[in-house]
Design an enzyme around this catalytic site. Structure first.
Site, short mmCIF file in Angstrom:
data_model
loop_
_atom_site.label_atom_id
_atom_site.label_comp_id
_atom_site.label_asym_id
_atom_site.label_seq_id
_atom_site.Cartn_x
_atom_site.Cartn_y
_atom_site.Cartn_z
N LEU A 136 11.96 -0.83 8.22
CA LEU A 136 11.54 -2.16 7.76
C LEU A 136 12.01 -2.39 6.32
O LEU A 136 12.67 -3.39 6.03
CB LEU A 136 10.01 -2.26 7.84
CG LEU A 136 9.37 -3.54 7.33
CD1 LEU A 136 9.85 -4.75 8.14
CD2 LEU A 136 7.84 -3.46 7.41
N PRO B 138 16.28 -2.47 0.03
CA PRO B 138 16.27 -2.36 -1.44
C PRO B 138 15.53 -3.54 -2.08
O PRO B 138 14.84 -3.37 -3.08
CB PRO B 138 17.75 -2.36 -1.80
CG PRO B 138 18.43 -1.79 -0.59
CD PRO B 138 17.64 -2.27 0.59
N GLY B 139 15.61 -4.72 -1.49
CA GLY B 139 14.96 -5.89 -2.09
C GLY B 139 13.72 -6.35 -1.37
O GLY B 139 13.19 -7.43 -1.65
N ASP C 281 -0.23 -1.35 11.42
CA ASP C 281 -1.64 -0.96 11.53
C ASP C 281 -1.74 0.50 11.98
O ASP C 281 -2.53 1.28 11.42
CB ASP C 281 -2.34 -1.88 12.53
CG ASP C 281 -3.75 -1.42 12.83
OD1 ASP C 281 -4.58 -1.41 11.91
OD2 ASP C 281 -4.02 -1.06 14.00
N ILE D 12 -8.56 22.08 -11.47
CA ILE D 12 -9.40 23.25 -11.21
C ILE D 12 -8.57 24.54 -11.20
O ILE D 12 -9.04 25.60 -11.60
CB ILE D 12 -10.17 23.08 -9.86
CG1 ILE D 12 -11.24 21.98 -10.03
CG2 ILE D 12 -10.79 24.38 -9.37
CD1 ILE D 12 -11.87 21.52 -8.73
N GLY E 260 -5.85 24.99 -12.98
CA GLY E 260 -5.19 25.23 -14.26
C GLY E 260 -3.69 25.40 -14.09
O GLY E 260 -3.07 24.78 -13.22
N GLU F 18 2.92 2.35 3.64
CA GLU F 18 2.13 1.59 4.64
C GLU F 18 1.17 0.62 3.98
O GLU F 18 0.03 0.48 4.39
CB GLU F 18 1.35 2.54 5.57
CG GLU F 18 2.15 3.65 6.21
CD GLU F 18 3.25 3.16 7.13
OE1 GLU F 18 3.27 1.95 7.45
OE2 GLU F 18 4.10 3.97 7.51
N GLY F 19 1.64 -0.05 2.94
CA GLY F 19 0.80 -0.99 2.20
C GLY F 19 0.32 -0.33 0.93
O GLY F 19 -0.50 0.59 0.99
N GLU G 4 -2.18 -2.04 -4.26
CA GLU G 4 -2.35 -3.42 -4.73
C GLU G 4 -2.41 -4.38 -3.53
O GLU G 4 -3.27 -5.26 -3.47
CB GLU G 4 -1.20 -3.81 -5.67
CG GLU G 4 -1.24 -3.12 -7.03
CD GLU G 4 -0.83 -1.65 -6.98
OE1 GLU G 4 -0.19 -1.23 -6.00
OE2 GLU G 4 -1.17 -0.90 -7.92
C1 LIG Z 1 7.98 8.67 0.84
C2 LIG Z 1 8.20 7.28 1.36
C3 LIG Z 1 8.43 7.08 2.71
C4 LIG Z 1 8.69 5.79 3.20
N1 LIG Z 1 9.00 5.63 4.53
C5 LIG Z 1 9.33 4.40 4.99
C6 LIG Z 1 9.74 4.21 6.36
O1 LIG Z 1 9.75 5.15 7.16
N2 LIG Z 1 10.13 2.97 6.76
C7 LIG Z 1 10.12 1.91 5.92
O2 LIG Z 1 10.46 0.82 6.34
N3 LIG Z 1 9.73 2.04 4.61
C8 LIG Z 1 9.35 3.26 4.14
N4 LIG Z 1 8.97 3.42 2.82
C9 LIG Z 1 8.97 2.27 1.94
C10 LIG Z 1 7.56 1.76 1.67
O3 LIG Z 1 7.09 1.09 2.80
C11 LIG Z 1 7.62 0.86 0.42
O4 LIG Z 1 7.86 1.72 -0.68
C12 LIG Z 1 6.36 0.07 0.20
O5 LIG Z 1 6.24 -0.93 1.17
C13 LIG Z 1 6.36 -0.58 -1.19
O6 LIG Z 1 7.52 -1.31 -1.36
P1 LIG Z 1 8.44 -1.07 -2.66
O7 LIG Z 1 8.62 0.39 -2.82
O8 LIG Z 1 9.66 -1.89 -2.50
O9 LIG Z 1 7.59 -1.57 -3.87
P2 LIG Z 1 7.49 -3.09 -4.41
O10 LIG Z 1 7.21 -4.01 -3.27
O11 LIG Z 1 8.67 -3.36 -5.26
O12 LIG Z 1 6.19 -2.98 -5.31
C14 LIG Z 1 6.22 -2.36 -6.59
C15 LIG Z 1 4.81 -2.40 -7.17
O13 LIG Z 1 4.39 -3.76 -7.29
C16 LIG Z 1 3.20 -3.95 -6.55
N5 LIG Z 1 3.20 -5.28 -5.91
C17 LIG Z 1 4.13 -5.78 -5.07
N6 LIG Z 1 3.78 -7.00 -4.67
C18 LIG Z 1 2.61 -7.29 -5.27
C19 LIG Z 1 1.72 -8.40 -5.23
N7 LIG Z 1 1.97 -9.46 -4.50
N8 LIG Z 1 0.60 -8.34 -6.01
C20 LIG Z 1 0.31 -7.24 -6.76
N9 LIG Z 1 1.12 -6.17 -6.82
C21 LIG Z 1 2.24 -6.18 -6.08
C22 LIG Z 1 3.18 -2.86 -5.51
O14 LIG Z 1 1.87 -2.58 -5.09
C23 LIG Z 1 3.79 -1.72 -6.25
O15 LIG Z 1 2.81 -1.08 -7.05
C24 LIG Z 1 8.68 4.69 2.31
C25 LIG Z 1 8.41 4.90 0.96
C26 LIG Z 1 8.16 6.17 0.47
C27 LIG Z 1 7.88 6.36 -0.98
#
Ligand SMILES: Cc1cc2nc3c(=O)[nH]c(=O)nc-3n(C[C@H](O)[C@H](O)[C@H](O)COP(=O)(O)OP(=O)(O)OC[C@H]3O[C@@H](n4cnc5c(N)ncnc54)[C@H](O)[C@@H]3O)c2cc1C
Length: 386
Positions: free
Chosen positions: A130, A133-134, A241, A339, A341, A365-366, A369
């Protein structure tokens, strides 16, 4: 303990799948290797095979498809026990389960017949694509495109942070169609699919993350899961979910592992004023760890029971469970290091890995925030409803 043995299993009995069985499996086949997986950045094929032999890849699939017909509550228990041993392995179970569930719930009869028996055994391993990068938290901002050509669906896009992507045989790719966002089954060998490993993540380092580029990948006429334009609402909501539920249970596994390690260490470690176990500041940390672990477990179990009853209230129960469990895991993993150290900061120590893995739970998974925004919006909805 929940037993999921059905009448048809009684003819050819398979060992019961429940928390105790998952715990035995995780203790024997996963926990001893967790540090090695973390350091190597991948899970050994032997372990992947053993997961298949134990029926743990997608145990909720019906027996007719080679699954075990396990309840969602049992799935939570399995993911807690595996997560207690190794979050990287649990992460693979999570995304594989998400794709398997999507095919079961929304796939065509042909898709179900072709893919589910392979997904049940792990002969085909699946990953969930899903994020881009953007487009992370704002999944609706995804830019991957799927168009209908003479040979069926053609997918173009760039997916990032794909758990299991280095190893997966099948990708569930979300992409825009003319009428909305669709979910497409794209086998790894499809020309135009380019997989690039992502190494050195902070946590869940063994979960074989990858970037997946789709450059005119011809997925074929039967690649779309569910009707065109329908996926964004139903497939995405349902799959995320399930992923959130698994991460909630896995976070409880991290909490339990922190508690196990911290109690053992505090009982043994002598400092100038006596044993750590007798110090009230250490006891306060442990009592908070126990309380949060039990509360987090009750929350995901409630969500699991609601899923098993088909109650839509499970969606919010899962948000709450994942929020509480992931925050608690991050907090108490930090306390577990405290704990221990310096020992807990050392390379290869279990609590050092738990600390890094726990942080990831607050993002995937969400993010926290997004969870808070969603939970608060439900509070407003409830207030106006009453
Ligand atoms: C180890 C790992 C495994 C993953 N595996 C998968 C996978 O299998 N498949 C897949 O599709 N993706 C995967 N992901 C991606 C993951 O789903 C995303 O990292 C996640 O959805 C957050 O998106 P982002 O990293 O682009 O952060 P961003 O969306 O850029 O958010 C950056 C920060 O801004 C905050 N933020 C964003 N929008 C808002 C808002 N409206 N209000 C307040 N705060 C906000 C976020 O909470 C976060 O703290 C993985 C990520 C990691 C780290």
């Amino acid at each position: 303990m929940t037993s999921v043995v059905t009448a048809s299993d009684a003819v050819d009995p398979a060992p019961a799948l429940d928390r105790a069985a998952a715990r035995r499996f995780a203790r024997e086949h996963v926990a001893p290797l967790a540090a090695r997986f973390d350091q190597a950045g991948h899970i050994a094929q032997d372990t992947l095979d053993r997961i298949g032999a134990a029926g743990l890849w997608a145990p909720f699939l019906p027996v007719e498809y080679g699954g075990r017909g396990a309840s969602m509550l049992t799935l939570g228990h399995i993911h807690e026990e595996v997560g207690r041993a190794c979050s990287s392995v649990r992460s693979l179970l999570t995304v594989h389960g998400m794709v398997s569930w999507a095919v079961l719930r929304f796939g065509s009869p042909q898709q179900r017949e072709h893919w589910l028996p392979r997904l049940a055994t792990g002969a085909v391993l699946a990953a969930f694509c899903l994020s881009e990068p953007g487009a992370g938290s704002d999944a609706a901002g995804l830019t991957a495109q799927a168009t209908r050509g003479p040979q069926g669906w053609v997918v173009d896009g760039h997916k990032k942070w794909i758990t299991g992507g280095q190893r997966a045989d099948l990708f569930l790719v979300f992409a825009r169609t003319g009428s909305g966002i669709g979910a497409f089954l794209v086998p790894r060998g499809t020309p135009g699919v380019i997989v690039t490993p992502i190494d050195g993540m902070l946590g869940t380092r063994g979960s074989m993350l990858a970037e997946v580029r789709l450059d005119g990948a011809v997925a074929g006429p039967d690649a779309l899961v569910g009707p065109d334009g329908f996926a964004a609402g139903m497939v995405m909501t349902g799959v995320l979910d399930l992923g959130r539920y698994s991460v909630a249970a896995g976070s409880v596994g991290i909490l339990q592992a922190c508690l196990d390690a911290s109690a053992r260490h505090a009982a043994q470690r002598e400092v100038s004023s006596g044993r750590l176990r007798d110090l009230q500041l250490i006891q306060a940390k442990l009592s908070d760890m126990v309380t949060d672990t039990r509360a987090a477990r009750l929350l995901y179990e409630e969500a699991g029971r609601l899923k098993d009853r088909g109650d839509a209230a499970t969606l919010m129960a899962t948000w709450v469970a994942k929020y509480f469990a992931s925050v608690a895991a991050a907090r108490h993993a930090a306390e577990a290091v405290q704990i221990h150290g310096a020992l807990g900061c050392g390379p290869g120590h279990p609590v050092e890995r738990l600390y890094r893995d726990a942080k990831v739970m607050e993002i995937i998974e969400g993010s926290n925030e997004i969870q808070r925004i969603t939970i608060a919006s439900d509070a407003y909805r409830e207030a106006f409803h009453e």
